[in-house]
Design a protein around this motif. Structure first.
Motif, PDB file in Angstrom:
ATOM      1  N   VAL A  42      51.789  34.446  42.542  1.00 30.15           N
ATOM      2  CA  VAL A  42      51.496  35.886  42.656  1.00 30.15           C
ATOM      3  C   VAL A  42      50.421  36.127  43.714  1.00 30.15           C
ATOM      4  CG1 VAL A  42      50.593  37.903  41.404  1.00 30.15           C
ATOM      5  CG2 VAL A  42      52.163  36.338  40.261  1.00 30.15           C
ATOM      6  N   LEU A  43      49.369  35.289  43.685  1.00 28.96           N
ATOM      7  CA  LEU A  43      48.268  35.451  44.644  1.00 28.96           C
ATOM      8  C   LEU A  43      48.761  35.216  46.076  1.00 28.96           C
ATOM      9  CD1 LEU A  43      45.438  33.638  42.614  1.00 28.96           C
ATOM     10  CD2 LEU A  43      45.617  36.098  43.039  1.00 28.96           C
ATOM     11  N   LEU A  44      49.560  34.172  46.265  1.00 26.12           N
ATOM     12  CA  LEU A  44      50.090  33.857  47.603  1.00 26.12           C
ATOM     13  C   LEU A  44      51.021  34.971  48.087  1.00 26.12           C
ATOM     14  CD1 LEU A  44      50.758  30.044  47.038  1.00 26.12           C
ATOM     15  CD2 LEU A  44      49.130  31.004  48.683  1.00 26.12           C
ATOM     16  N   HIS A  45      51.888  35.408  47.185  1.00 28.58           N
ATOM     17  CA  HIS A  45      52.866  36.446  47.519  1.00 28.58           C
ATOM     18  C   HIS A  45      52.163  37.737  47.961  1.00 28.58           C
ATOM     19  CE1 HIS A  45      56.514  38.817  47.353  1.00 28.58           C
ATOM     20  NE2 HIS A  45      55.913  39.679  46.566  1.00 28.58           N
ATOM     21  N   ASN A  46      50.994  38.019  47.356  1.00 32.04           N
ATOM     22  CA  ASN A  46      50.260  39.243  47.683  1.00 32.04           C
ATOM     23  C   ASN A  46      49.149  39.007  48.703  1.00 32.04           C
ATOM     24  OD1 ASN A  46      51.253  41.558  45.785  1.00 32.04           O
ATOM     25  ND2 ASN A  46      51.225  39.712  44.533  1.00 32.04           N
ATOM     26  N   SER A  47      49.182  37.824  49.342  1.00 25.41           N
ATOM     27  CA  SER A  47      48.179  37.444  50.352  1.00 25.41           C
ATOM     28  C   SER A  47      46.748  37.676  49.865  1.00 25.41           C
ATOM     29  CB  SER A  47      48.379  38.214  51.667  1.00 25.41           C
ATOM     30  OG  SER A  47      49.734  38.403  51.934  1.00 25.41           O
ATOM     31  N   ILE A  48      46.462  37.217  48.658  1.00 26.22           N
ATOM     32  CA  ILE A  48      45.105  37.330  48.117  1.00 26.22           C
ATOM     33  C   ILE A  48      44.416  35.975  48.260  1.00 26.22           C
ATOM     34  CG2 ILE A  48      43.751  37.680  46.001  1.00 26.22           C
ATOM     35  CD1 ILE A  48      45.962  39.744  45.159  1.00 26.22           C
ATOM     36  N   ASP A  49      43.232  36.008  48.842  1.00 26.43           N
ATOM     37  CA  ASP A  49      42.451  34.794  49.099  1.00 26.43           C
ATOM     38  C   ASP A  49      41.946  34.212  47.773  1.00 26.43           C
ATOM     39  OD1 ASP A  49      41.123  32.880  50.528  1.00 26.43           O
ATOM     40  OD2 ASP A  49      39.404  34.172  51.032  1.00 26.43           O
ATOM     41  N   PHE A  50      42.100  32.895  47.579  1.00 22.97           N
ATOM     42  CA  PHE A  50      41.606  32.298  46.320  1.00 22.97           C
ATOM     43  C   PHE A  50      41.163  30.854  46.537  1.00 22.97           C
ATOM     44  CE2 PHE A  50      46.099  31.123  46.386  1.00 22.97           C
ATOM     45  CZ  PHE A  50      46.111  29.822  45.891  1.00 22.97           C
ATOM     46  N   GLU A  51      40.385  30.346  45.559  1.00 26.77           N
ATOM     47  CA  GLU A  51      40.045  28.916  45.535  1.00 26.77           C
ATOM     48  C   GLU A  51      40.159  28.442  44.097  1.00 26.77           C
ATOM     49  OE1 GLU A  51      35.944  28.236  46.660  1.00 26.77           O
ATOM     50  OE2 GLU A  51      35.147  29.487  45.038  1.00 26.77           O
ATOM     51  N   GLU A  52      40.424  27.138  43.909  1.00 24.63           N
ATOM     52  CA  GLU A  52      40.457  26.583  42.555  1.00 24.63           C
ATOM     53  C   GLU A  52      39.632  25.304  42.499  1.00 24.63           C
ATOM     54  OE1 GLU A  52      44.425  25.540  41.275  1.00 24.63           O
ATOM     55  OE2 GLU A  52      45.025  24.966  43.281  1.00 24.63           O
ATOM     56  N   ASN A  53      39.329  24.885  41.262  1.00 29.73           N
ATOM     57  CA  ASN A  53      38.547  23.663  41.004  1.00 29.73           C
ATOM     58  C   ASN A  53      37.138  23.707  41.613  1.00 29.73           C
ATOM     59  OD1 ASN A  53      40.753  22.445  39.628  1.00 29.73           O
ATOM     60  ND2 ASN A  53      41.700  22.126  41.638  1.00 29.73           N
ATOM     61  N   GLN A  54      36.665  24.893  41.940  1.00 33.11           N
ATOM     62  CA  GLN A  54      35.291  25.027  42.455  1.00 33.11           C
ATOM     63  C   GLN A  54      34.884  26.491  42.548  1.00 33.11           C
ATOM     64  OE1 GLN A  54      35.989  23.242  46.316  1.00 33.11           O
ATOM     65  NE2 GLN A  54      35.967  25.208  47.317  1.00 33.11           N
ATOM     66  N   HIS A  55      33.589  26.735  42.596  1.00 29.26           N
ATOM     67  CA  HIS A  55      33.050  28.063  42.908  1.00 29.26           C
ATOM     68  C   HIS A  55      32.196  27.914  44.164  1.00 29.26           C
ATOM     69  CE1 HIS A  55      34.444  30.033  39.351  1.00 29.26           C
ATOM     70  NE2 HIS A  55      33.604  29.490  38.503  1.00 29.26           N
TER      71      HIS A  55
END
Length: 444
Positions: A42-55
């Motif tokens: 969903v995030l990729l499809h809506n071109s929303i920037d994200f990160e995982e396994n870290q802050h």
């Protein structure tokens, strides 16, 4: 362009990200763990920037507003840092509510809130209202607001969600009951937890309503010592009231503008004292939204209940198996045991949130013939009940627990999974625990 940072890439986080993007925010989602594949899509499809396994702090501290997932405690260093730098940290409910004019019914409480939420949604839908359900259950409230298609929302609200509320206002608030739960998140102070639940009424006006359990000591205590603008609408199964809902003989009476007989308790699909209360709360919420009494009564006689809440799984050789995995605290297990009519083999245990099992002793003495522990650390359960029941066994998984319980039980007994604890030691969630229990029963 305002920057919205979302901490936590689960249902509420991704829903908030979608709504934020739609409303013109620059959005960044950060999750300390991994983000589930379906949410990543969903995030990729809506071109929303994200990160995982870290802050990454540099990408978070520059936010104008931060939406924190309810699972992240306030005392986490990152959240403390945001506070100290003056960044606003709010909940999904707070963020989403500013973008909708829908009428909101909000339900909170230690127990019964899911059943009451589903019940209100069921009744309103049956009455032909265009109503959505969300909050702590179902689809993200924020995502539903982004789709913008409901006139009313019924929201189940946990204390964690209410902690992040500033301007959020519900037209009808329901507090089902308040008993010690999650005290590990509230400095082990029951008053902090009570205050947290009552944030649901914080922004209500005299045109709004607060439906509450008049038999509940913690609720009464708060109302005695604090003020709310809302019209108070109590319910009770112990006494007749001037206003609200109560029992006369076996009949539920609603006294709002006039006195109306709703229905007999024996006609309800949901049985048990706690469910009678859930029904009273739901009926008055529906009535205040102008739903006809007959529609309410009809809905109540065919509402099936909620998965993992006193759900009958199967009868095998005269032994009834009941899945109450949603009982994540002592009070919920108390309700479950109170509903048991047959000798009971009780499967209990998990992650203890500061539980005091002493309240259960009379019920366990009266109804429980054997205890099967399902958790990594069962010491407290053993210390409390070892002298009360004849059989007490420790097990290390749903399959083993079900097999042992089946061995110990006889024809006419009930095997009850009602853990009184959180599930994160051996399972992903209470749903996962309930499903594994049901699977194990079907494999017997």
């Amino acid at each position: 362009m305002k920057r919205l940072v979302v901490l936590g890439g689960g249902e509420s986080g991704v829903g908030t990200a979608l709504l934020g993007k739609q409303k013109g925010y620059e959005v960044f989602v950060s999750d300390k763990g991994s983000i589930a594949e379906r949410y990543k899509k969903v995030l990729l499809h809506n071109s929303i920037d994200f990160e995982e396994n870290q802050h990454t702090e540099s990408k978070i501290l520059n936010a104008d507003v931060v939406m924190k997932s309810p699972g992240i405690p306030d005392k986490v260093a990152l959240v403390q840092k945001l506070h100290s730098e003056g960044v606003k940290v709010i909940s999904e409910i707070e963020f989403a509510s500013q973008f909708t004019d829908a009428t909101i019914v909000g339900i909170t409480g230690s127990n019964g809130k899911t059943t009451t939420t589903m019940l209100i949604h069921y009744v309103l839908k049956k009455a032909g209202l265009n109503v959505g359900v969300g909050g702590n259950i179902g689809d993200s409230f924020a995502e539903q607001v982004a789709d913008g298609n409901y006139d009313e929302y019924v929201l189940e609200l946990s204390s964690f969600q209410l902690d992040g509320v500033e301007k959020f206002r519900v037209h009808i608030a329901v507090i089902t009951n308040i008993t010690p739960d999650h005290l590990d998140r509230y400095e082990y102070d029951f008053d902090n937890y009570i205050n947290s639940k009552f944030r649901i009424t914080k922004n209500q006006t005299k045109d709004d309503f607060l439906i509450y359990d008049a038999d509940d000591e913690a609720v009464q205590y708060w109302l005695k010592n604090n003020k709310t603008e809302a019209t108070l609408v109590p319910f009770s199964i112990e006494k007749e009231l001037e206003y609200g809902a109560f029992l006369r003989q076996d009949t539920i009476i609603m006294k709002l503008n006039t006195e109306e007989k709703l229905m007999k308790v024996s006609e309800l699909k949901l049985q048990g004292k706690h469910n009678t209360k859930n029904v009273m709360a739901a009926s008055m919420a529906a009535r205040l939204l102008k739903v006809r009494k007959n529609t309410i009564a009809e809905s109540l006689s065919d509402f099936e209940g909620v998965e993992h809440r006193l759900e009958k799984v199967q009868k095998i050789n005269g032994i009834e198996f009941v899945n109450d995995s949603k009982a994540t605290n002592v009070n919920a297990a108390f309700y479950a045991l109170e509903c048991m009519d047959n000798p009971t083999v009780w499967i209990v245990g998990g992650v203890d949130k500061g539980n005091d099992y002493a309240d259960l002793l009379p019920l366990v003495r009266e109804k429980v013939k054997a205890i099967v522990c399902l958790g990594l650390d069962n010491q407290k359960i053993i210390d409390t009940f070892a002298n009360v029941v004849d059989v007490l066994v420790e097990t290390a998984g749903a399959e083993e627990a079900v097999k042992v319980a089946y061995k110990v039980a006889q024809k006419g007994d009930t095997v009850l999974l009602s853990p009184a604890c959180a599930s994160f030691d051996l399972f992903e969630s209470y749903e996962d625990r309930g499903r594994k229990f049901k699977e194990a029963v079907r494999n017997l």
